[in-house]
Every structure is written in structure tokens, then in C-alpha cells.
Motif scaffolding. Structure first.
Motif, PDB file in Angstrom:
ATOM      1  N   GLY A 137       0.846  -1.193   0.000  1.00 59.31           N
ATOM      2  CA  GLY A 137       0.000   0.000   0.000  1.00 59.31           C
ATOM      3  C   GLY A 137       0.877   1.236   0.000  1.00 59.31           C
ATOM      4  N   ASP A 138       0.640   2.127   0.957  1.00 56.08           N
ATOM      5  CA  ASP A 138       1.450   3.337   1.075  1.00 56.08           C
ATOM      6  C   ASP A 138       2.615   3.174   2.046  1.00 56.08           C
ATOM      7  OD1 ASP A 138      -0.215   4.721  -0.684  1.00 56.08           O
ATOM      8  OD2 ASP A 138      -1.571   5.347   0.939  1.00 56.08           O
ATOM      9  N   LEU A 139       2.737   1.989   2.654  1.00 63.93           N
ATOM     10  CA  LEU A 139       3.766   1.763   3.669  1.00 63.93           C
ATOM     11  C   LEU A 139       5.040   1.232   3.017  1.00 63.93           C
ATOM     12  CD1 LEU A 139       4.494   1.708   6.710  1.00 63.93           C
ATOM     13  CD2 LEU A 139       3.660  -0.654   6.747  1.00 63.93           C
ATOM     14  N   LYS A 140       6.115   1.985   3.133  1.00 59.77           N
ATOM     15  CA  LYS A 140       7.388   1.550   2.577  1.00 59.77           C
ATOM     16  C   LYS A 140       7.996   0.467   3.466  1.00 59.77           C
ATOM     17  CE  LYS A 140       8.502   5.847   0.136  1.00 59.77           C
ATOM     18  NZ  LYS A 140       9.489   6.937  -0.039  1.00 59.77           N
ATOM     19  N   LEU A 141       8.634  -0.494   2.809  1.00 60.48           N
ATOM     20  CA  LEU A 141       9.244  -1.612   3.519  1.00 60.48           C
ATOM     21  C   LEU A 141      10.764  -1.506   3.486  1.00 60.48           C
ATOM     22  CD1 LEU A 141       7.122  -4.585   2.098  1.00 60.48           C
ATOM     23  CD2 LEU A 141       6.685  -3.235   4.169  1.00 60.48           C
ATOM     24  N   ARG A 142      11.374  -1.997   4.552  1.00 65.01           N
ATOM     25  CA  ARG A 142      12.822  -2.166   4.592  1.00 65.01           C
ATOM     26  C   ARG A 142      13.122  -3.661   4.682  1.00 65.01           C
ATOM     27  NH1 ARG A 142      15.252   2.423   8.828  1.00 65.01           N
ATOM     28  NH2 ARG A 142      15.891   3.886   7.187  1.00 65.01           N
ATOM     29  N   HIS A 143      14.136  -4.086   3.952  1.00 61.33           N
ATOM     30  CA  HIS A 143      14.495  -5.500   3.930  1.00 61.33           C
ATOM     31  C   HIS A 143      15.957  -5.678   4.330  1.00 61.33           C
ATOM     32  CE1 HIS A 143      10.726  -6.460   1.918  1.00 61.33           C
ATOM     33  NE2 HIS A 143      10.972  -5.502   1.050  1.00 61.33           N
ATOM     34  N   ALA A 144      16.204  -6.728   5.115  1.00 59.13           N
ATOM     35  CA  ALA A 144      17.567  -7.100   5.495  1.00 59.13           C
ATOM     36  C   ALA A 144      17.772  -8.578   5.169  1.00 59.13           C
ATOM     37  CB  ALA A 144      17.796  -6.850   6.986  1.00 59.13           C
ATOM     38  N   PHE A 145      18.896  -8.891   4.530  1.00 57.18           N
ATOM     39  CA  PHE A 145      19.255 -10.267   4.203  1.00 57.18           C
ATOM     40  C   PHE A 145      20.302 -10.762   5.195  1.00 57.18           C
ATOM     41  CE2 PHE A 145      18.299 -10.149  -0.683  1.00 57.18           C
ATOM     42  CZ  PHE A 145      16.942 -10.113  -0.396  1.00 57.18           C
ATOM     43  N   GLU A 146      20.071 -11.963   5.698  1.00 55.14           N
ATOM     44  CA  GLU A 146      21.047 -12.582   6.594  1.00 55.14           C
ATOM     45  C   GLU A 146      21.593 -13.859   5.933  1.00 55.14           C
ATOM     46  OE1 GLU A 146      21.518 -14.269  11.174  1.00 55.14           O
ATOM     47  OE2 GLU A 146      19.533 -13.872  10.357  1.00 55.14           O
ATOM     48  N   PRO A 147      22.647 -13.728   5.119  1.00 53.02           N
ATOM     49  CA  PRO A 147      23.270 -14.917   4.548  1.00 53.02           C
ATOM     50  C   PRO A 147      24.092 -15.629   5.611  1.00 53.02           C
ATOM     51  CG  PRO A 147      24.505 -12.966   3.912  1.00 53.02           C
ATOM     52  CD  PRO A 147      23.312 -12.482   4.696  1.00 53.02           C
ATOM     53  N   ARG A 148      24.121 -16.935   5.538  1.00 48.97           N
ATOM     54  CA  ARG A 148      24.856 -17.711   6.538  1.00 48.97           C
ATOM     55  C   ARG A 148      25.899 -18.612   5.896  1.00 48.97           C
ATOM     56  NH1 ARG A 148      20.671 -19.341  11.352  1.00 48.97           N
ATOM     57  NH2 ARG A 148      21.371 -17.565  12.583  1.00 48.97           N
ATOM     58  N   HIS A 149      26.349 -18.203   4.718  1.00 45.18           N
ATOM     59  CA  HIS A 149      27.388 -18.945   4.008  1.00 45.18           C
ATOM     60  C   HIS A 149      28.398 -17.935   3.474  1.00 45.18           C
ATOM     61  CE1 HIS A 149      29.364 -21.529   1.010  1.00 45.18           C
ATOM     62  NE2 HIS A 149      28.882 -22.555   1.712  1.00 45.18           N
ATOM     63  N   ALA A 150      29.681 -18.279   3.582  1.00 48.46           N
ATOM     64  CA  ALA A 150      30.746 -17.337   3.222  1.00 48.46           C
ATOM     65  C   ALA A 150      30.718 -16.938   1.747  1.00 48.46           C
ATOM     66  CB  ALA A 150      32.107 -17.945   3.569  1.00 48.46           C
ATOM     67  N   SER A 151      30.057 -17.715   0.900  1.00 47.47           N
ATOM     68  CA  SER A 151      30.019 -17.389  -0.531  1.00 47.47           C
ATOM     69  C   SER A 151      29.289 -16.073  -0.799  1.00 47.47           C
ATOM     70  CB  SER A 151      29.350 -18.519  -1.316  1.00 47.47           C
ATOM     71  OG  SER A 151      28.014 -18.722  -0.887  1.00 47.47           O
ATOM     72  N   PHE A 152      28.509 -15.597   0.168  1.00 48.25           N
ATOM     73  CA  PHE A 152      27.793 -14.331  -0.010  1.00 48.25           C
ATOM     74  C   PHE A 152      28.697 -13.109   0.208  1.00 48.25           C
ATOM     75  CE2 PHE A 152      24.172 -17.121   0.344  1.00 48.25           C
ATOM     76  CZ  PHE A 152      23.199 -16.516  -0.424  1.00 48.25           C
ATOM     77  N   ASP A 153      29.902 -13.335   0.655  1.00 50.43           N
ATOM     78  CA  ASP A 153      30.860 -12.232   0.800  1.00 50.43           C
ATOM     79  C   ASP A 153      31.411 -11.930  -0.587  1.00 50.43           C
ATOM     80  OD1 ASP A 153      32.594 -10.329   1.678  1.00 50.43           O
ATOM     81  OD2 ASP A 153      33.699 -11.632   3.061  1.00 50.43           O
ATOM     82  N   ASP A 154      30.568 -11.309  -1.397  1.00 53.18           N
ATOM     83  CA  ASP A 154      30.820 -11.183  -2.832  1.00 53.18           C
ATOM     84  C   ASP A 154      30.264  -9.848  -3.311  1.00 53.18           C
ATOM     85  OD1 ASP A 154      30.367 -11.420  -5.727  1.00 53.18           O
ATOM     86  OD2 ASP A 154      30.748 -13.565  -5.488  1.00 53.18           O
ATOM     87  N   GLU A 155      31.053  -9.104  -4.049  1.00 53.90           N
ATOM     88  CA  GLU A 155      30.620  -7.799  -4.540  1.00 53.90           C
ATOM     89  C   GLU A 155      29.370  -7.901  -5.407  1.00 53.90           C
ATOM     90  OE1 GLU A 155      31.335  -4.668  -3.914  1.00 53.90           O
ATOM     91  OE2 GLU A 155      32.809  -5.249  -2.385  1.00 53.90           O
ATOM     92  N   ALA A 156      29.200  -9.005  -6.105  1.00 54.88           N
ATOM     93  CA  ALA A 156      28.007  -9.170  -6.935  1.00 54.88           C
ATOM     94  C   ALA A 156      26.752  -9.205  -6.061  1.00 54.88           C
ATOM     95  CB  ALA A 156      28.121 -10.448  -7.762  1.00 54.88           C
ATOM     96  N   PHE A 157      26.843  -9.844  -4.911  1.00 57.45           N
ATOM     97  CA  PHE A 157      25.718  -9.858  -3.964  1.00 57.45           C
ATOM     98  C   PHE A 157      25.490  -8.467  -3.403  1.00 57.45           C
ATOM     99  CE2 PHE A 157      24.497 -10.602   0.630  1.00 57.45           C
ATOM    100  CZ  PHE A 157      23.154 -10.825   0.361  1.00 57.45           C
ATOM    101  N   PHE A 158      26.550  -7.804  -3.025  1.00 55.86           N
ATOM    102  CA  PHE A 158      26.421  -6.458  -2.457  1.00 55.86           C
ATOM    103  C   PHE A 158      25.787  -5.496  -3.472  1.00 55.86           C
ATOM    104  CE2 PHE A 158      30.598  -7.606  -0.100  1.00 55.86           C
ATOM    105  CZ  PHE A 158      29.912  -8.480   0.728  1.00 55.86           C
ATOM    106  N   ASP A 159      26.167  -5.619  -4.724  1.00 59.88           N
ATOM    107  CA  ASP A 159      25.598  -4.744  -5.758  1.00 59.88           C
ATOM    108  C   ASP A 159      24.096  -4.968  -5.899  1.00 59.88           C
ATOM    109  OD1 ASP A 159      28.034  -3.578  -6.284  1.00 59.88           O
ATOM    110  OD2 ASP A 159      28.481  -4.826  -8.034  1.00 59.88           O
ATOM    111  N   LEU A 160      23.659  -6.227  -5.836  1.00 58.55           N
ATOM    112  CA  LEU A 160      22.223  -6.519  -5.905  1.00 58.55           C
ATOM    113  C   LEU A 160      21.492  -5.862  -4.741  1.00 58.55           C
ATOM    114  CD1 LEU A 160      22.263 -10.306  -6.883  1.00 58.55           C
ATOM    115  CD2 LEU A 160      21.516  -8.403  -8.330  1.00 58.55           C
TER     116      LEU A 160
END
Length: 248
Positions: A137-160
Motif C-alpha cells: 500500500g502506502d507503507l514503505k518496507l525495509r528489507h535485510a538479508f542474513e546470509p549464513r554462508h561465506a560465498s555471499f561475501d561477494d561484490e556481486a551480492f552487495f551490488d544486488l
């Protein structure tokens, strides 16, 4: 001076060992939420990971919380506990349709916690992000991702994440990788190394460090959510209160 806000909090509010430690002796269990929201800046609701909550519950919780307080909400396990996150569209819609928008400004970030075996797949994560709306609706959402695998330490993920203002959770954990990166207009930390022999969960040096880090995020114009979650959970409220005291 930045008008960003730092909120320190805990996961949930119903935990029997907190009675007589955080909650006063003989404090009515039905009044525990009232007590918690009057002493802390935020609470992460974990029950939503396991099932939908009723519209009546959301309204009750929102009414209990004072202005400025926020609830972070952990996304349903049915959204995140799958090998292909992009296949979770129906589960995501079901989770988002339970009525928590009634919280209004008391709604904090939605936490999407990936399973520890989930590895980074750019196409899958990009498609998953496309399933997550920026607002209800009119309510803006904030999202946080909690990856639990070291493969997410990746600039491609950060860019997304940067492209959609999604925060990457900073973990303080003996089990999961610590990824400390700015990808959004806010930061989200989950601190999981509390020790029961330390009254405040973390020692003074650690709490001083968390306070310094939170102030740096605030100075950069980012809201900060700092949750004391695991380890010696009985110490979580004391840890959050000790951090709040340092931030006054």
C-alpha cells in the motif's frame, strides 16, 4: 547532525528465564510486552518465521508499542528454506499478506534469513529480490538479508542489495561468517556471542565497540538496528540496556 536513529533490542519478549531477571518478580506474563517496549528500542519478532500471526495480534502489538519503537519481523521459513529462493513467490505473498502493515511507522525491517547451506547464486538471488516489494500500500518496507554462508561475501551480492536498498546483516557469531558492508540506508546487526557469566552478556570492551560502531552508522546517516539474539539469551535484555546506556 544526522537524524538517523539507533535502536537496541532483543528477539521476542516471552522467555521464562527473563522473569525475575529482566521482568520484575511476579510481573504478569500478559504485561511482558508492555514492559519490554517501554524499556527497549526494538524487538525482533521470531514467531513469524514459524507461522502467520493474526490480525488481532498485530493490532495489539502495535497498540502496546510507544511512538518511535519498531518491530523487526523475521520472514517465514517457507520463503527462505528452499534450494531455489526464486521459487518462493507464493510463500512470500502469503507471508506479506498477514496484516503487519497495521503497525505503520512501528514496522521495522523484514529479516530474510537464508539457510546455512544456501550458497550465493546471483541469478537466484536477483530473481528472489524481484519477488520482494518495496512497499505494501502506502507503507514503505525495509528489507535485510542474513546470509549464513561465506560465498555471499561477494561484490556481486552487495551490488544486488545496493540496487534495492537491502541491508546485509552483520553477524557476531561463532558459527556464521561476519560480513560487514554498507549496502542500504540502514544497518542491521545480530549479536550472538553473549556469555552467561557476564551480567551484561558482552563485556565492557565489546559493548563499547558496538556503541562506537552504531554511532558511526548513525553519523553516516544510517538508522541502526542492533539485536542481542543468541548465546546466553538470558543476558540479552541486560546487553541491550547496557548498549542503550552507552548511546544516551
Amino acid at each position: 547532525m544526522s537524524d538517523a536513529t539507533i535502536r537496541a533490542g532483543i528477539g521476542g519478549w516471552t522467555f521464562p528465564p527473563w522473569r525475575g531477571v529482566f521482568y520484575p518478580d511476579k510481573h504478569p506474563q500478559a504485561k511482558e510486552l508492555d514492559y519490554a517496549v517501554s524499556h527497549l528500542g526494538a524487538i525482533e519478532i521470531n514467531a513469524t518465521f514459524y507461522g502467520r500471526q493474526s490480525a488481532k495480534s498485530w493490532e495489539k502489538w502495535g497498540n502496546a508499542a510507544p511512538d518511535g519503537f519498531q518491530f523487526a519481523i523475521k520472514a517465514s521459513r517457507y520463503c527462505v528454506s528452499r534450494s531455489k529462493l526464486a521459487e518462493g513467490g507464493e510463500s512470500i505473498a502469503n507471508f506479506l499478506g498477514q496484516g503487519f502493515e497495521v503497525l505503520g511507522p512501528k514496522l521495522g525491517p523484514i529479516l530474510w534469513q537464508f539457510g546455512p547451506r544456501k550458497t550465493f547464486d546471483r541469478d537466484d538471488i536477483a530473481a528472489f529480490i524481484d519477488l520482494i516489494p518495496d512497499q505494501i500500500g502506502d507503507l514503505k518496507l525495509r528489507h535485510a538479508f542474513e546470509p549464513r554462508h561465506a560465498s555471499f561475501d561477494d561484490e556481486a551480492f552487495f551490488d544486488l542489495c545496493r540496487a534495492r536498498d537491502i541491508a546485509v546483516v552483520l553477524e557476531d557469531s561463532d558459527v556464521y561468517p561476519t560480513i560487514d558492508v554498507d549496502t542500504a540506508s540502514f544497518r542491521y546487526a545480530r549479536l550472538q556471542r553473549m556469555r552467561e557469566e557476564v551480567v551484561t552478556g558482552y563485556d565492557d570492551a565489546a559493548l563499547d565497540g558496538f556503541a562506537e560502531q552504531a554511532r558511526a552508522w548513525q553519523a553516516a546517516g544510517r538508522d541502526a538496528y542492533v539485536f542481542f539474539i543468541n548465546g546466553a539469551k538470558v543476558r540479552a535484555p541486560a546487553a541491550a540496556l547496557a548498549l542503550q546506556e552507552r548511546l544516551r
